[in-house]
Design an enzyme around this catalytic site. Structure first.
Site, PDB file in Angstrom:
ATOM      1  N   GLU A  89      44.759  18.468  -1.122  1.00 16.71           N
ATOM      2  CA  GLU A  89      44.793  17.108  -1.616  1.00 16.71           C
ATOM      3  C   GLU A  89      45.816  16.368  -0.773  1.00 16.71           C
ATOM      4  OE1 GLU A  89      43.054  18.011  -5.383  1.00 16.71           O
ATOM      5  OE2 GLU A  89      41.461  17.220  -4.257  1.00 16.71           O
ATOM      6  N   HIS A 146      40.372  13.789 -15.100  1.00 15.30           N
ATOM      7  CA  HIS A 146      39.610  13.075 -14.083  1.00 15.30           C
ATOM      8  C   HIS A 146      39.425  11.609 -14.428  1.00 15.30           C
ATOM      9  CE1 HIS A 146      38.721  17.240 -13.079  1.00 15.30           C
ATOM     10  NE2 HIS A 146      38.261  16.834 -11.915  1.00 15.30           N
TER      11      HIS A 146
END
Lengths: 347, 418
Positions: A89, A146
Site C-alpha cells: 500500500e 472499506h
C-alpha cells in the site's frame, strides 16, 4: 437506487428535448458520460500531453483497473506508463491509484510526511507533483474497513491539495488540474458514482478543459438556505432541493469540488444572501468538513447574516455496519437533509 | 637541484616499503614510476615554506590491497586491489576531515544550545559518505535517513549552508525551515525523519532513472535498525521485479539507537536480507573498499541487471543523537578501540604517508585549512539572522499564486508564496 435513477432521468429528458429542437439549434446533441469515463478521458488526455505523467496502482494495467477507471490505458500506453504494482500500500509526474482510500492508510506516512511536507521542509527546493486518486467513502455493503471517508484526514494537512468531484464534469476537470498541478493532490472519487452518466457540456469535451482547484460551484441557485456539500451527497442535496421547491423553499446548493484549499468566499457570499446554512457530508461528524465550515463561518462576515445556527448533516458516528438497513441509516439520506433544512428554517 | 631531488626520491622510495598500520601486511607495494614534482593540490597556498614541500617528489599514485567483500548471490565481487592517485587521496582526505570537523562543530554548537531539536552525527562513518560519492557520478541520485550531514556535504552543499541550516538561519540550505533532518541538494533527496520511509522513495527515484533512460542509478540508504522494517522488503520486491537501478545500502553501525544488532535482528547478515537481490558486505571504515564496492554496484545496476544490496560495516563515535551519550549500551573501551584501530581518516592518512602520496606536514596543513573553513562557517551560522517571520507561510505549495495562511488565531495571517 432511486436517487441514482432520478439523476439519470432528468438529463435524459433534457437530451430528448434538445433533439426535438435540433432544427433550430445546430449545437451537437448533449453527450452523456459516466464519471468513470470522464476520469479515464482526463487521464488519457494528460498521459498523451506530457510523457512524464504515468499511472501506477494495483490492477490498473492488465486488469484495466479494479473499478475499470483505467480501462484501455495500458493497451494504449504500455508497461512503461501504466504500471501494475504488487500489493503495497524523480522529475516524473506519477498518478498513484489507491484501490480504495482505506488502503491509503498503509501508505499515509508517505502521503503526509514525504509528499505534503517536503516542499516546505526543503525551503522551496523540492516540489512533489504527484496525484493520489481512488474511491473514497461509503460504498455498498463493504463494511467498516472499506467505507471510511478521508476528506477530513487529508483536508487537515497543509501542503496537500484535496479535491472531491461529484459529477463527470467535475471528475474530468479536476483530475486534469490535479495532474497538471505541481503539488501533491489527493483526488477523492466515489465508487458508487463511477457508473452514473451525466450530461457533458461541450467545453468539457475539450482536451484543455480544466476545473480550477480551490473553486466551488453553485449547482442550483436559491434564496432561502445555503446547502453545502461534496461528492455523492451533492446529488442527494439536489434531490432534497427539488422536493422542497414544490413546498416553496428554494435551496442554494453548493458543490465544494475542493476540500483544501476550501472556497469559503463562495460559501460566505451565499450565506450572506440566504441567512441559513446546512452542510452535508458522508464522513463522520467529529472534526469533519462541516465542522470546519461552521468554524470558519463564525470567523468571517457571514456570521452576522445567520438567522439560525448552522447545521451539519453527516455520516453516523459509527464504524460502517454491514446489514443494509443499518448501512442505509449510517449515511446521510435525502430525508435527513430535508429534515435538517426544515429545522434550520423553522418550518 | 635535480641531483638533490633525485637523492630525495631515492630516500623516499626506500621509505615507502614500510608496512602501514591498520591493514593486512602488504605483499607487494607498487610506487608509480612517474614522479611528480609539480604542486598538484587545487587549493591556494602562496607561502614560501610550502614551496619546499611542493618540491618534494610525491608518487603520482599507489596500489593498495583492500578487504575482499563477502558475497551473496554473486559469482564475483569488487577487485581486491585499487589504485589511489595523489589527487584523489588528498581530495578524500580533505572531504573526510571536513565532515569530521563539521560534525564535531555541530556537537559543540548543540551543547551551546545554538542547535536545537534532533542532531544525529556521523563522525566515524566518513568513509561511507565520501567513499560512496567517489564511486558514483554527480548525476546519480542519493537518498538517506536522518544521519545525513555528511551526505549533504558530499553531494555538494557547503559547510556554511549546512551549519546555518542546523542553527535555523535564513542562510541555511532549506532557509532554516528543515533543520538537521531535512536538507536537500541537487540529486540528493534528504534527510528523512521517518525510519525506513526513504527506502520506497529511493526505489521510486530508481524507477524514474529507468524511465528517463539516462543510465543513472539511485543509492538508497538505511540503517541496521531500519533494515527490519516491512516497507523495505516491499521496496526490495518492487525493485527486483521491475529491475530498477537501485543500490540498497545498509549502513550498519552496529546499533539501532541503543539496540545492538544482535538484539534487534534475527539475521544480522544485512547484505543477505534482500534474499533474491544479490548483496555484498563491505568494510565501511576503509574508503577505498567503499569506493570499489560502489563502483562495482553501480556498474551492476547500470548494466540493467536490477537492484543490488551493499552492507557497509561502520561505526559511529557519537551516540544515536545528541541526547544520547552513547555509553549505556556500549563500552567506552569499544569506542576507543575502533578509534585507534579503524578510524577511516587515520587509515587513509597512514596509507598515503606510507606510500609517499602525501607528507604528514601536508596533511596537517589540510587539517588547519579545514578547521578554518569550519570556524568561518560556524561564525556565519551563529551570526546569520533567523528567517523572517513574514516567510513562515512560504513554500506550502509549488508554482501557485500567493495566498493567505492562517496563524495562531483568525486575525493572524501570513502570506504564502511559492
Amino acid at each position: 437506487m432511486a436517487a441514482v435513477s432520478g439523476l439519470v432521468r432528468r438529463p435524459l429528458r433534457e437530451v430528448s428535448g434538445l433533439l426535438k429542437r435540433r432544427f433550430h439549434w445546430t449545437a451537437p446533441a448533449a453527450l452523456q458520460v459516466t464519471v468513470r469515463d470522464a476520469i479515464n478521458q482526463g487521464m488519457d488526455e494528460e498521459l498523451e500531453r506530457d510523457e512524464k505523467v504515468f499511472l501506477l496502482g494495483e490492477e490498473v494495467a492488465q486488469y484495466d483497473g479494479a473499478y475499470k477507471v483505467s480501462r484501455g490505458l495500458w493497451k494504449k500506453y504500455g508497461d512503461k506508463r501504466i504500471i501494475d504494482t504488487p500489493i503495497s500500500e524523480a522529475g516524473l509526474r506519477p498518478i498513484c491509484e489507491f484501490m480504495t482510500f482505506n488502503f491509503s492508510m498503509q501508505a499515509i506516512d508517505q502521503v503526509i510526511n514525504s509528499a505534503a511536507k517536503t516542499y516546505y521542509m526543503s525551503g522551496g527546493l523540492q516540489p512533489v507533483p504527484i496525484v493520489f486518486r481512488g474511491p473514497n467513502g461509503a460504498s455498498a455493503g463493504v463494511a467498516a474497513q472499506h467505507s471510511q471517508c478521508f476528506a477530513a484526514w487529508y483536508g487537515h494537512c497543509p501542503g496537500l491539495k484535496v479535491v472531491s468531484p461529484w459529477n463527470s464534469e467535475d471528475a474530468k476537470g479536476l483530475i486534469k488540474s490535479a495532474i497538471r498541478d505541481n503539488n501533491p493532490v489527493v483526488v477523492l472519487e466515489n465508487e458508487l458514482m463511477y457508473g452514473v452518466p451525466f450530461e457533458f457540456p461541450p467545453e468539457a469535451q475539450s482536451k484543455d478543459f480544466l476545473i480550477p482547484i480551490g473553486k466551488a460551484k453553485i449547482e442550483r441557485q436559491g434564496t432561502h438556505i445555503t446547502v453545502v456539500s461534496h461528492s455523492r451527497p451533492v446529488g442527494h442535496c439536489l434531490e432534497a432541493a427539488a422536493v422542497l421547491s414544490k413546498e416553496g423553499v428554494e435551496c442554494e446548493v453548493i458543490n465544494m469540488r475542493t476540500i483544501r484549499p476550501m472556497d469559503m468566499e463562495t460559501i460566505e457570499a451565499s450565506v450572506m444572501k440566504t441567512n441559513h446554512l446546512v452542510t452535508v457530508e458522508g464522513g463522520w461528524p467529529q472534526f469533519g468538513v462541516g465542522a470546519e465550515i461552521c468554524a470558519r463561518i463564525m470567523e468571517g462576515p457571514a456570521f452576522n447574516f445567520l438567522d439560525a445556527p448552522a447545521v451539519r448533516v453527516t455520516g453516523a458516528d459509527v464504524p460502517m455496519p454491514y446489514a443494509k438497513i443499518l448501512e442505509d441509516n449510517s449515511i446521510p439520506q435525502v430525508k435527513d437533509i430535508i429534515f435538517a433544512i426544515k429545522k434550520t428554517l423553522n418550518i | 637541484m635535480r641531483k638533490m631531488l633525485a637523492a630525495v626520491s631515492r630516500v623516499l622510495s626506500g621509505a615507502s616499503q614500510k608496512p602501514f598500520a591498520g591493514s593486512p601486511p602488504p605483499r607487494h607495494l607498487t610506487v608509480g614510476r612517474k614522479l611528480s614534482s609539480r604542486y598538484e593540490v587545487t587549493f591556494e597556498s602562496a607561502q614560501a615554506s610550502r614551496v619546499l614541500v611542493a618540491s618534494r617528489n610525491f608518487a603520482n599514485d599507489a596500489t593498495f590491497e583492500i578487504k575482499k567483500c563477502d558475497l551473496h548471490r554473486l559469482e564475483e565481487g569488487p577487485p581486491v586491489t585499487t589504485v589511489l592517485t595523489r589527487e584523489d587521496g588528498l581530495k578524500y582526505y580533505r572531504m573526510m576531515q571536513t565532515v569530521r570537523r563539521m560534525e564535531l562543530k555541530a556537537d559543540q554548537l548543540y551543547k551551546q544550545k545554538i542547535i536545537r531539536g534532533f542532531c544525529h552525527l556521523c563522525d566515524g562513518q566518513e568513509a561511507c559518505c565520501v567513499g560512496l560519492e567517489a564511486g558514483i557520478n554527480p548525476t546519480d541520485h542519493l537518498i538517506t535517513a536522518y544521519r545525513a550531514h555528511g551526505f549533504t556535504f558530499t553531494r555538494g552543499l557547503s559547510v556554511r549552508e549546512i551549519l546555518a541550516e542546523l542553527t535555523g538561519r535564513k542562510g541555511g540550505c532549506a532557509k532554516g525551515k528543515g533543520g538537521s533532518m531535512h536538507m536537500y541538494a541537487k540529486n540528493f533527496y534528504g534527510g528523512n525523519g521517518i525510519v525506513g520511509a526513504q527506502v520506497p522513495l529511493g526505489a521510486g527515484i530508481a524507477l524514474a532513472c529507468k524511465y528517463n533512460g539516462k543510465d543513472e542509478v539511485c543509492l538508497t540508504l538505511y540503517g541496521d535498525g531500519a533494515a527490519n522494517q516491512g516497507q523495505i522488503f516491499e521496496a526490495y520486491n518492487m525493485a527486483a521485479l521491475w529491475k530498477l537501478p537501485c543500490i540498497f545500502i545498509c549502513e550498519n553501525n552496529r546499533y539501532g539507537m541503543g539496540t545492538s544488532v544482535e538484539r534487534a535482528a534475527a539475521s544480522t547478515d544485512y547484505y543477505k536480507r534482500g534474499d533474491f537481490i544479490p548483496g555484498l558486505r563491505v568494510d565501511g571504515m576503509d574508503i577505498l573498499c567503499v569506493r570499489e564496492a560502489t563502483r562495482f554496484a553501480a556498474a551492476y545496476c547500470r548494466s540493467g541487471k536490477g537492484p543490488i544490496l551493499m552492507e557497509l560495516q561502520t561505526y559511529r563515535y557519537h551516540g544515536h543523537s545528541m541526547s544520547d551519550p552513547g555509553v549505556s549500551y556500549r563500552t567506552r573501551e569499544e569506542i576507543q578501540e575502533v578509534r585507534s584501530k579503524s578510524d577511516p581518516i587515520m587509515l587513509l592518512k597512514d596509507r598515503m604517508v606510507n606510500s609517499n602520496l602525501a607528507s604528514v606536514e601536508e596533511l596537517k596543513e589540510i587539517d588547519v585549512e579545514v578547521r578554518k573553513e569550519i570556524e568561518d562557517a560556524a561564525q556565519f551560522a551563529t551570526a546569520d539572522p533567523e528567517p523572517p517571520l513574514e516567510e513562515l507561510g512560504y513554500h506550502i505549495y509549488s508554482s501557485d499564486p500567493p495566498f493567505e495562511v492562517r496563524g495562531a488565531n483568525q486575525w493572524i495571517k501570513f502570506k504564502s508564496v511559492s
